[in-house]
Design a protein around this motif. Structure first.
Motif, PDB file in Angstrom:
ATOM      1  N   MET A 119       1.327  -0.883   0.255  1.00 45.28           N
ATOM      2  CA  MET A 119       0.052   0.104   0.098  1.00 45.28           C
ATOM      3  C   MET A 119       0.385   1.287  -0.096  1.00 45.28           C
ATOM      4  SD  MET A 119      -3.033  -0.662   0.361  1.00 45.28           S
ATOM      5  CE  MET A 119      -3.946   0.638   0.711  1.00 45.28           C
ATOM      6  N   LEU A 120       2.323   0.783  -0.237  1.00 42.80           N
ATOM      7  CA  LEU A 120       2.859   2.195  -0.061  1.00 42.80           C
ATOM      8  C   LEU A 120       2.853   3.564  -1.491  1.00 42.80           C
ATOM      9  CD1 LEU A 120       5.474   4.012   1.388  1.00 42.80           C
ATOM     10  CD2 LEU A 120       7.333   2.151  -0.329  1.00 42.80           C
ATOM     11  N   SER A 121       2.342   2.467  -2.299  1.00 42.96           N
ATOM     12  CA  SER A 121       2.623   3.169  -3.554  1.00 42.96           C
ATOM     13  C   SER A 121       1.062   4.092  -3.314  1.00 42.96           C
ATOM     14  CB  SER A 121       2.410   2.695  -4.586  1.00 42.96           C
ATOM     15  OG  SER A 121       1.458   1.878  -4.949  1.00 42.96           O
ATOM     16  N   VAL A 122       0.170   3.676  -2.682  1.00 43.35           N
ATOM     17  CA  VAL A 122      -0.725   4.385  -2.726  1.00 43.35           C
ATOM     18  C   VAL A 122      -1.374   5.499  -1.612  1.00 43.35           C
ATOM     19  CG1 VAL A 122      -3.662   4.264  -2.280  1.00 43.35           C
ATOM     20  CG2 VAL A 122      -2.274   2.089  -2.695  1.00 43.35           C
ATOM     21  N   PHE A 123      -0.306   5.456  -0.346  1.00 46.32           N
ATOM     22  CA  PHE A 123       0.117   6.662   0.475  1.00 46.32           C
ATOM     23  C   PHE A 123       1.090   8.133  -0.446  1.00 46.32           C
ATOM     24  CE2 PHE A 123      -0.946   2.840   3.122  1.00 46.32           C
ATOM     25  CZ  PHE A 123      -1.901   3.386   4.185  1.00 46.32           C
ATOM     26  N   ILE A 124       1.415   7.273  -1.210  1.00 45.84           N
ATOM     27  CA  ILE A 124       2.429   8.181  -1.612  1.00 45.84           C
ATOM     28  C   ILE A 124       1.935   9.118  -3.012  1.00 45.84           C
ATOM     29  CG2 ILE A 124       4.423   8.648  -3.896  1.00 45.84           C
ATOM     30  CD1 ILE A 124       5.630   6.288  -2.120  1.00 45.84           C
ATOM     31  N   ASN A 125       0.441   8.290  -3.728  1.00 44.07           N
ATOM     32  CA  ASN A 125      -0.386   9.177  -4.392  1.00 44.07           C
ATOM     33  C   ASN A 125      -1.097  10.309  -3.776  1.00 44.07           C
ATOM     34  OD1 ASN A 125      -1.876   7.714  -7.243  1.00 44.07           O
ATOM     35  ND2 ASN A 125      -1.482   9.712  -6.894  1.00 44.07           N
ATOM     36  N   MET A 126      -1.479   9.652  -2.466  1.00 41.41           N
ATOM     37  CA  MET A 126      -2.364  10.031  -2.033  1.00 41.41           C
ATOM     38  C   MET A 126      -2.102  11.497  -1.726  1.00 41.41           C
ATOM     39  SD  MET A 126      -4.536   7.796   0.253  1.00 41.41           S
ATOM     40  CE  MET A 126      -5.573   8.390   1.409  1.00 41.41           C
ATOM     41  N   ALA A 127      -0.114  10.975  -1.362  1.00 40.36           N
ATOM     42  CA  ALA A 127      -0.054  12.588  -0.815  1.00 40.36           C
ATOM     43  C   ALA A 127       0.821  13.316  -1.237  1.00 40.36           C
ATOM     44  CB  ALA A 127       1.786  12.192  -0.019  1.00 40.36           C
ATOM     45  N   ALA A 128       0.951  13.294  -2.353  1.00 40.08           N
ATOM     46  CA  ALA A 128       0.880  14.334  -4.011  1.00 40.08           C
ATOM     47  C   ALA A 128      -0.336  14.844  -4.024  1.00 40.08           C
ATOM     48  CB  ALA A 128       1.402  13.261  -4.936  1.00 40.08           C
ATOM     49  N   ILE A 129      -1.422  14.176  -4.514  1.00 38.88           N
ATOM     50  CA  ILE A 129      -2.432  14.712  -4.431  1.00 38.88           C
ATOM     51  C   ILE A 129      -3.013  16.082  -3.645  1.00 38.88           C
ATOM     52  CG2 ILE A 129      -5.132  14.394  -4.770  1.00 38.88           C
ATOM     53  CD1 ILE A 129      -4.676  11.551  -6.274  1.00 38.88           C
ATOM     54  N   LEU A 130      -2.462  15.406  -2.301  1.00 39.46           N
ATOM     55  CA  LEU A 130      -3.011  16.394  -0.980  1.00 39.46           C
ATOM     56  C   LEU A 130      -2.154  17.459  -1.377  1.00 39.46           C
ATOM     57  CD1 LEU A 130      -3.831  13.754   1.798  1.00 39.46           C
ATOM     58  CD2 LEU A 130      -5.529  15.482   0.609  1.00 39.46           C
ATOM     59  N   GLN A 151       1.457  -3.475  -9.860  1.00 40.08           N
ATOM     60  CA  GLN A 151       2.472  -4.244  -9.887  1.00 40.08           C
ATOM     61  C   GLN A 151       2.423  -4.250  -8.903  1.00 40.08           C
ATOM     62  OE1 GLN A 151       4.202  -1.371 -12.412  1.00 40.08           O
ATOM     63  NE2 GLN A 151       4.465  -2.736 -14.594  1.00 40.08           N
ATOM     64  N   SER A 152       2.315  -3.001  -7.806  1.00 42.22           N
ATOM     65  CA  SER A 152       2.432  -3.277  -6.795  1.00 42.22           C
ATOM     66  C   SER A 152       2.154  -3.833  -5.435  1.00 42.22           C
ATOM     67  CB  SER A 152       1.867  -1.155  -5.277  1.00 42.22           C
ATOM     68  OG  SER A 152       2.671  -0.409  -6.190  1.00 42.22           O
ATOM     69  N   GLY A 153       1.294  -4.119  -6.158  1.00 39.13           N
ATOM     70  CA  GLY A 153       0.890  -5.560  -5.335  1.00 39.13           C
ATOM     71  C   GLY A 153       0.984  -6.841  -5.184  1.00 39.13           C
ATOM     72  N   LEU A 154       1.681  -7.183  -6.506  1.00 36.29           N
ATOM     73  CA  LEU A 154       2.224  -8.315  -6.943  1.00 36.29           C
ATOM     74  C   LEU A 154       3.996  -9.033  -6.683  1.00 36.29           C
ATOM     75  CD1 LEU A 154       0.127  -9.007 -10.518  1.00 36.29           C
ATOM     76  CD2 LEU A 154      -0.150 -10.579  -8.372  1.00 36.29           C
ATOM     77  N   VAL A 155       4.463  -7.304  -7.284  1.00 32.12           N
ATOM     78  CA  VAL A 155       6.170  -7.514  -7.032  1.00 32.12           C
ATOM     79  C   VAL A 155       6.937  -6.683  -6.619  1.00 32.12           C
ATOM     80  CG1 VAL A 155       5.994  -8.925  -9.086  1.00 32.12           C
ATOM     81  CG2 VAL A 155       6.299  -6.724  -8.946  1.00 32.12           C
ATOM     82  N   GLY A 156       5.742  -5.907  -5.283  1.00 28.87           N
ATOM     83  CA  GLY A 156       6.399  -4.519  -5.133  1.00 28.87           C
ATOM     84  C   GLY A 156       7.225  -3.483  -6.226  1.00 28.87           C
ATOM     85  N   ASP A 157       6.623  -3.419  -7.062  1.00 33.76           N
ATOM     86  CA  ASP A 157       7.277  -2.425  -7.843  1.00 33.76           C
ATOM     87  C   ASP A 157       6.718  -1.130  -7.901  1.00 33.76           C
ATOM     88  OD1 ASP A 157       9.042  -1.637  -9.682  1.00 33.76           O
ATOM     89  OD2 ASP A 157       7.977  -2.270 -11.419  1.00 33.76           O
ATOM     90  N   HIS A 158       6.713  -0.116  -7.373  1.00 34.53           N
ATOM     91  CA  HIS A 158       6.112   1.313  -6.619  1.00 34.53           C
ATOM     92  C   HIS A 158       6.501   2.277  -8.550  1.00 34.53           C
ATOM     93  CE1 HIS A 158       4.598  -0.807  -3.450  1.00 34.53           C
ATOM     94  NE2 HIS A 158       6.079  -0.388  -2.576  1.00 34.53           N
ATOM     95  N   SER A 159       7.345   2.036  -9.100  1.00 34.45           N
ATOM     96  CA  SER A 159       7.952   2.713  -9.666  1.00 34.45           C
ATOM     97  C   SER A 159       7.407   3.302 -10.579  1.00 34.45           C
ATOM     98  CB  SER A 159       8.771   1.731 -10.876  1.00 34.45           C
ATOM     99  OG  SER A 159       8.535   1.395 -12.176  1.00 34.45           O
ATOM    100  N   THR A 160       5.460   2.703 -11.021  1.00 40.80           N
ATOM    101  CA  THR A 160       4.453   3.131 -12.055  1.00 40.80           C
ATOM    102  C   THR A 160       3.718   4.369 -11.165  1.00 40.80           C
ATOM    103  OG1 THR A 160       4.341   1.221 -13.079  1.00 40.80           O
ATOM    104  CG2 THR A 160       2.740   2.774 -13.187  1.00 40.80           C
ATOM    105  N   ILE A 161       3.792   3.616 -10.211  1.00 41.90           N
ATOM    106  CA  ILE A 161       2.477   5.083  -9.023  1.00 41.90           C
ATOM    107  C   ILE A 161       3.101   6.056  -8.943  1.00 41.90           C
ATOM    108  CG2 ILE A 161       1.375   4.705  -7.265  1.00 41.90           C
ATOM    109  CD1 ILE A 161      -0.194   3.464  -8.829  1.00 41.90           C
ATOM    110  N   ILE A 162       4.790   5.620  -8.800  1.00 36.10           N
ATOM    111  CA  ILE A 162       5.024   6.801  -7.865  1.00 36.10           C
ATOM    112  C   ILE A 162       5.025   8.056  -9.773  1.00 36.10           C
ATOM    113  CG2 ILE A 162       7.660   8.154  -7.619  1.00 36.10           C
ATOM    114  CD1 ILE A 162       7.905   5.471  -6.212  1.00 36.10           C
TER     115      ILE A 162
END
Length: 232
Positions: free
Chosen positions: A1-12, A127-138
């Motif tokens: 869920m790290l990528s989701v929180f990064i996305n939320m922080a960027a929007i806020l 990608q975040s959920g399956l292999v922990g790759d957060h690059s696309t969401i970042i």
């Protein structure tokens, strides 16, 4: 869920910065920014819509998805939520000489559609959920943060609440990634992106005051390609 929180922080963060600019924007400048942003949204929608390869899947998804959304009255429910948020958090009026405030619902719906619909949200969350790759969401977070500045400067505080929609939408995909992976092959994601991008086109037309489409009622169209891509 790290990528989701990064996305939320960027929007806020972007939305908060946009609200700061909103207070100092005269109305004619805010209108110009809004129309320019609408043209950019239109471009994003058209570009994504061209990814589709099966026009029948798109037609069925949009037509039946719109009917389902109308039956469920998704637009009415979301506007009800927006009104409740307006009553609790909304500030009435506009600063003297500044741009008029938009309803929370309008900013929430417009931003949520832009941030949630598209291939990056789906593929990046998988990608975040399956292999922990957060690059696309970042990468998506950077784009969303910039868009949030522009949206909030024109549409107001409702844009901030779209971070909640991103949390629910992308967070659900991350948590269900292993279950959803067999259903979301590249062809299906392309058709989902196509249908979603058509909704973004409709959103842009609304922002340009050319139409008054109830875009929220068409949200089921984004998910119906999962079914139709296996039947057709």
């Amino acid at each position: 869920m790290l990528s989701v929180f990064i996305n939320m922080a960027a929007i806020l963060a972007g939305g908060t910065l946009g609200l700061f600019f909103n207070r100092s924007f005269p109305q004619h400048i805010a209108d110009t920014v809004m129309k320019g942003l609408a043209l950019c949204v239109l471009y994003i929608g058209i570009s994504g819509a061209l990814e589709g390869q099966h026009i029948l899947v798109t037609i069925l998804s949009v037509a039946l998805g719109g009917a389902l959304g109308e039956w469920l009255d998704l637009d009415g429910r979301l506007n009800w939520l927006g009104q409740k948020l307006e009553e609790k958090f909304g500030a009435k009026g506009a600063a003297e000489g500044g741009a008029p405030r938009k309803s929370l619902a309008e900013g929430f719906v417009s931003a949520s559609m832009l941030f949630c619909v598209g291939a990056m949200a789906i593929v990046g969350s998988l990608q975040s959920g399956l292999v922990g790759d957060h690059s696309t969401i970042i990468a998506k977070s950077l784009i969303d943060g910039i868009a949030a500045v522009l949206l909030a400067s024109s549409l107001g505080a409702g844009v901030l609440f779209s971070a909640g929609a991103v949390f629910l939408y992308q967070g659900s995909i991350v948590l269900l990634a292993e279950t959803l992976e067999p259903l979301l092959d590249s062809a299906t994601v392309a058709e989902m992106s196509c249908a979603g991008s058509l909704l973004i086109v409709g959103l842009a037309l609304n922002m340009l005051d050319l139409t008054h489409l109830k875009i929220t009622n068409y949200i089921p169209a984004v998910f119906l390609p999962i079914i139709f891509c296996r039947l057709l």
